[in-house]
Design a protein around this motif. Structure first.
Motif, PDB file in Angstrom:
ATOM      1  N   GLU A  24       0.823  -1.294  -0.103  1.00  0.00           N
ATOM      2  CA  GLU A  24       0.106  -0.114   0.221  1.00  0.00           C
ATOM      3  C   GLU A  24       0.833   1.309  -0.085  1.00  0.00           C
ATOM      4  OE1 GLU A  24      -2.380  -0.373   3.339  1.00  0.00           O
ATOM      5  OE2 GLU A  24      -3.905  -2.027   2.375  1.00  0.00           O
ATOM      6  N   ILE A  25       2.062   0.994   0.756  1.00  0.00           N
ATOM      7  CA  ILE A  25       2.917   2.359   0.567  1.00  0.00           C
ATOM      8  C   ILE A  25       4.369   2.007   0.263  1.00  0.00           C
ATOM      9  CG2 ILE A  25       3.886   4.427   2.200  1.00  0.00           C
ATOM     10  CD1 ILE A  25       1.545   4.050   4.066  1.00  0.00           C
ATOM     11  N   ILE A  26       5.003   2.761  -0.568  1.00  0.00           N
ATOM     12  CA  ILE A  26       6.421   2.810  -0.797  1.00  0.00           C
ATOM     13  C   ILE A  26       7.016   3.921  -0.209  1.00  0.00           C
ATOM     14  CG2 ILE A  26       8.309   2.794  -2.557  1.00  0.00           C
ATOM     15  CD1 ILE A  26       6.278   1.274  -4.514  1.00  0.00           C
ATOM     16  N   HIS A  27       7.531   3.696   0.735  1.00  0.00           N
ATOM     17  CA  HIS A  27       8.089   4.829   1.726  1.00  0.00           C
ATOM     18  C   HIS A  27       9.253   5.571   1.022  1.00  0.00           C
ATOM     19  CE1 HIS A  27       5.719   4.875   5.141  1.00  0.00           C
ATOM     20  NE2 HIS A  27       5.734   3.751   5.151  1.00  0.00           N
ATOM     21  N   ASP A  28       9.556   6.700   1.659  1.00  0.00           N
ATOM     22  CA  ASP A  28      10.469   7.854   0.871  1.00  0.00           C
ATOM     23  C   ASP A  28      11.935   6.913   0.734  1.00  0.00           C
ATOM     24  OD1 ASP A  28       8.718   9.538   1.312  1.00  0.00           O
ATOM     25  OD2 ASP A  28       9.715  10.703   2.818  1.00  0.00           O
ATOM     26  N   ILE A  49       0.564   5.202  -2.000  1.00  0.00           N
ATOM     27  CA  ILE A  49       1.335   6.162  -1.913  1.00  0.00           C
ATOM     28  C   ILE A  49       2.757   5.867  -2.386  1.00  0.00           C
ATOM     29  CG2 ILE A  49       2.732   7.608  -0.277  1.00  0.00           C
ATOM     30  CD1 ILE A  49       0.327   7.490   1.668  1.00  0.00           C
ATOM     31  N   ILE A  50       3.424   6.596  -3.354  1.00  0.00           N
ATOM     32  CA  ILE A  50       4.717   6.398  -3.644  1.00  0.00           C
ATOM     33  C   ILE A  50       5.485   7.631  -3.232  1.00  0.00           C
ATOM     34  CG2 ILE A  50       6.257   6.129  -5.902  1.00  0.00           C
ATOM     35  CD1 ILE A  50       3.923   5.157  -7.487  1.00  0.00           C
ATOM     36  N   GLY A  51       6.163   7.342  -2.170  1.00  0.00           N
ATOM     37  CA  GLY A  51       6.834   8.388  -1.455  1.00  0.00           C
ATOM     38  C   GLY A  51       7.925   9.088  -2.013  1.00  0.00           C
ATOM     39  N   ASN A  52       8.205  10.179  -1.521  1.00  0.00           N
ATOM     40  CA  ASN A  52       9.431  11.065  -1.943  1.00  0.00           C
ATOM     41  C   ASN A  52      10.673  10.368  -2.405  1.00  0.00           C
ATOM     42  OD1 ASN A  52       7.554  13.218  -1.351  1.00  0.00           O
ATOM     43  ND2 ASN A  52       8.715  13.865   0.714  1.00  0.00           N
ATOM     44  N   GLU A  53      11.043  10.513  -3.296  1.00  0.00           N
ATOM     45  CA  GLU A  53      12.462   9.854  -3.814  1.00  0.00           C
ATOM     46  C   GLU A  53      12.503   8.553  -3.741  1.00  0.00           C
ATOM     47  OE1 GLU A  53      15.290  11.936  -1.425  1.00  0.00           O
ATOM     48  OE2 GLU A  53      15.345  13.780  -2.583  1.00  0.00           O
ATOM     49  N   SER A  54      11.447   7.726  -4.122  1.00  0.00           N
ATOM     50  CA  SER A  54      11.245   6.621  -4.018  1.00  0.00           C
ATOM     51  C   SER A  54      12.151   5.738  -5.278  1.00  0.00           C
ATOM     52  CB  SER A  54       9.821   6.332  -4.127  1.00  0.00           C
ATOM     53  OG  SER A  54       8.742   6.343  -3.269  1.00  0.00           O
ATOM     54  N   PHE A  55      12.170   6.236  -6.486  1.00  0.00           N
ATOM     55  CA  PHE A  55      12.955   5.662  -7.269  1.00  0.00           C
ATOM     56  C   PHE A  55      13.869   6.771  -7.805  1.00  0.00           C
ATOM     57  CE2 PHE A  55       8.915   3.241  -7.171  1.00  0.00           C
ATOM     58  CZ  PHE A  55       9.428   1.852  -7.057  1.00  0.00           C
ATOM     59  N   TYR A  56      14.289   7.689  -7.088  1.00  0.00           N
ATOM     60  CA  TYR A  56      15.196   8.791  -7.535  1.00  0.00           C
ATOM     61  C   TYR A  56      16.379   8.000  -7.937  1.00  0.00           C
ATOM     62  CZ  TYR A  56      18.041  13.236  -6.989  1.00  0.00           C
ATOM     63  OH  TYR A  56      18.772  14.117  -7.162  1.00  0.00           O
ATOM     64  N   GLU A  57      16.824   8.759  -9.070  1.00  0.00           N
ATOM     65  CA  GLU A  57      18.376   8.518  -9.701  1.00  0.00           C
ATOM     66  C   GLU A  57      18.469   6.808  -9.816  1.00  0.00           C
ATOM     67  OE1 GLU A  57      21.145  10.209  -6.979  1.00  0.00           O
ATOM     68  OE2 GLU A  57      21.505  11.833  -8.277  1.00  0.00           O
ATOM     69  N   ILE A  74       1.826  10.790  -5.626  1.00  0.00           N
ATOM     70  CA  ILE A  74       3.333  10.307  -6.111  1.00  0.00           C
ATOM     71  C   ILE A  74       4.137  11.614  -5.584  1.00  0.00           C
ATOM     72  CG2 ILE A  74       4.626  10.190  -8.001  1.00  0.00           C
ATOM     73  CD1 ILE A  74       2.110   9.430  -9.920  1.00  0.00           C
ATOM     74  N   GLY A  75       4.883  11.298  -4.634  1.00  0.00           N
ATOM     75  CA  GLY A  75       5.583  12.352  -3.923  1.00  0.00           C
ATOM     76  C   GLY A  75       6.753  12.949  -4.851  1.00  0.00           C
ATOM     77  N   ASP A  76       7.183  14.030  -3.942  1.00  0.00           N
ATOM     78  CA  ASP A  76       8.445  14.809  -4.828  1.00  0.00           C
ATOM     79  C   ASP A  76       9.664  13.794  -4.947  1.00  0.00           C
ATOM     80  OD1 ASP A  76       6.873  16.838  -3.776  1.00  0.00           O
ATOM     81  OD2 ASP A  76       8.147  17.359  -2.283  1.00  0.00           O
ATOM     82  N   ASP A  77      10.148  14.160  -6.436  1.00  0.00           N
ATOM     83  CA  ASP A  77      11.285  13.430  -6.833  1.00  0.00           C
ATOM     84  C   ASP A  77      11.197  12.113  -6.965  1.00  0.00           C
ATOM     85  OD1 ASP A  77      12.939  15.984  -6.867  1.00  0.00           O
ATOM     86  OD2 ASP A  77      13.230  15.811  -4.712  1.00  0.00           O
ATOM     87  N   ALA A  78       9.847  11.506  -6.925  1.00  0.00           N
ATOM     88  CA  ALA A  78       9.711  10.030  -7.032  1.00  0.00           C
ATOM     89  C   ALA A  78      10.349   9.181  -7.943  1.00  0.00           C
ATOM     90  CB  ALA A  78       8.320   9.758  -7.006  1.00  0.00           C
ATOM     91  N   ASN A  96      -4.249  11.960  -6.808  1.00  0.00           N
ATOM     92  CA  ASN A  96      -4.791  13.428  -6.425  1.00  0.00           C
ATOM     93  C   ASN A  96      -3.501  14.430  -6.658  1.00  0.00           C
ATOM     94  OD1 ASN A  96      -4.889  15.297  -3.971  1.00  0.00           O
ATOM     95  ND2 ASN A  96      -6.961  15.198  -4.634  1.00  0.00           N
ATOM     96  N   THR A  97      -2.306  14.041  -6.415  1.00  0.00           N
ATOM     97  CA  THR A  97      -1.229  14.782  -6.311  1.00  0.00           C
ATOM     98  C   THR A  97      -0.007  14.333  -7.069  1.00  0.00           C
ATOM     99  OG1 THR A  97      -1.968  15.779  -4.225  1.00  0.00           O
ATOM    100  CG2 THR A  97       0.611  16.303  -4.947  1.00  0.00           C
ATOM    101  N   ILE A  98       0.730  15.109  -8.012  1.00  0.00           N
ATOM    102  CA  ILE A  98       2.007  14.784  -8.617  1.00  0.00           C
ATOM    103  C   ILE A  98       2.668  15.643  -8.100  1.00  0.00           C
ATOM    104  CG2 ILE A  98       3.055  14.584 -10.888  1.00  0.00           C
ATOM    105  CD1 ILE A  98       0.251  14.092 -12.161  1.00  0.00           C
ATOM    106  N   GLY A  99       3.645  15.057  -7.527  1.00  0.00           N
ATOM    107  CA  GLY A  99       4.519  15.895  -6.637  1.00  0.00           C
ATOM    108  C   GLY A  99       5.691  16.663  -7.421  1.00  0.00           C
ATOM    109  N   LYS A 100       6.471  17.616  -6.578  1.00  0.00           N
ATOM    110  CA  LYS A 100       7.500  18.349  -7.179  1.00  0.00           C
ATOM    111  C   LYS A 100       8.568  17.494  -7.601  1.00  0.00           C
ATOM    112  CE  LYS A 100       7.277  22.048  -3.628  1.00  0.00           C
ATOM    113  NZ  LYS A 100       7.734  22.714  -2.534  1.00  0.00           N
ATOM    114  N   GLU A 101       9.001  17.659  -9.105  1.00  0.00           N
ATOM    115  CA  GLU A 101       9.956  17.064  -9.723  1.00  0.00           C
ATOM    116  C   GLU A 101       9.948  15.592  -9.938  1.00  0.00           C
ATOM    117  OE1 GLU A 101      13.902  18.533  -9.438  1.00  0.00           O
ATOM    118  OE2 GLU A 101      13.317  20.428  -8.212  1.00  0.00           O
TER     119      GLU A 101
END
Length: 266
Positions: A24-28, A49-57, A74-78, A96-101
């Motif tokens: 249900e949640i992939i944390h930051d 929830i796809i947390g911040n920076e979940s798949f960043y870089e 979808i969190g920031d920098d996900a 509902n929300t597409i996060g920053k970057e």
């Protein structure tokens, strides 16, 4: 069921990854900096929830990505700096929300449709992607297009229709895109067109009819475009400097109210 914060961050994790249906949640930062090459979600995914920076870089993460229907945030920098090439959303999306970057990904190409339940597209969400068209699902609840959301999407062409529930288009949201037309859905709630919102959209042509709900048109918002006319409703009380600067094809400016416009507006 969750995948914890930074659970696999920078692990020597490579190859395809499928997220189980009960997560249900992939944390930051859960998979930040890994070498996964493909990402899928099991059928019937309950992910919310796809947390911040979940798949960043995750620079090796390529191919198509479909976001499951139950995802709300979808969190920031996900997915920033991943290498995915296309993005879709499962039918009946709850997003509902597409996060920053979130999708600041230069390899992201093709058509993009924003799901109807999205209320906010945050800053830089699709910054400098290579998307080629942009549409909003029927019944869009979108209210805010944040600053730089589609900045410098140089392959983004065709006409864009702004959904009726959008209240604010912020600074440089469509700056330096290749859109060719701009319309506003009937019964628009739009109040503010931010500074440089459409600046240097050099292929933007034709007439622009500003909705009757708009009160503010910011600095340089249509500067450097190829628009041929603009119709400004009486609701507008703020018309920034250089809004129509360097619009070589502009031959008609219609002012419906008592708005005063000086040479600095042109």
């Amino acid at each position: 069921t969750t995948i914890g914060e930074q659970a696999f961050r920078a692990f020597y994790l490579a190859g395809p990854l499928e997220i189980p249906a009960n997560v249900e949640i992939i944390h930051d930062g859960a998979f930040q900096g890994t070498s996964i090459t493909n990402l899928t979600f099991a059928s019937g995914s309950k992910l919310e929830i796809i947390g911040n920076e979940s798949f960043y870089e995750c620079r090796s993460l390529t191919g198509a990505l479909e976001i499951p229907a139950n995802v709300v945030t979808i969190g920031d920098d996900a997915f920033k700096s991943a290498s995915i090439t296309s993005l879709t959303f499962e039918a009946n999306s709850n997003l509902n929300t597409i996060g920053k970057e979130a999708f600041d990904i230069y390899t992201l190409v093709g058509a993009l449709e924003i799901p109807a339940n999205v209320v906010t597209i945050e800053e830089n969400a699709f910054y400098e992607t290579a998307i080629t068209s942009l549409t909003f699902a029927s019944g869009s609840k979108l209210e805010t297009i944040e600053r730089l959301s589609f900045y410098n999407c140089q392959q983004l062409t065709g006409s864009v229709e702004i959904p009726a529930n959008v209240v604010t288009i912020k600074d440089s949201a469509f700056d330096s895109t290749a859109i060719t037309g701009l319309t506003f859905e009937a019964n628009s709630s739009l109040e503010t067109i931010g500074p440089s919102a459409f600046e240097f959209a050099e292929s933007l042509t034709g007439p622009i009819v500003i909705p009757g709900s708009v009160t503010a048109i910011g600095l340089q918002s249509f500067a450097g475009t190829a628009i041929t006319s603009i119709d400004i409703p009486e609701s507008v009380t703020l018309f920034g400097q250089y809004v129509l600067n360097v619009c070589p094809n502009l031959n008609s400016v219609i002012i419906r109210g008592n708005l005063s416009m000086d040479s600095d507006s042109l």
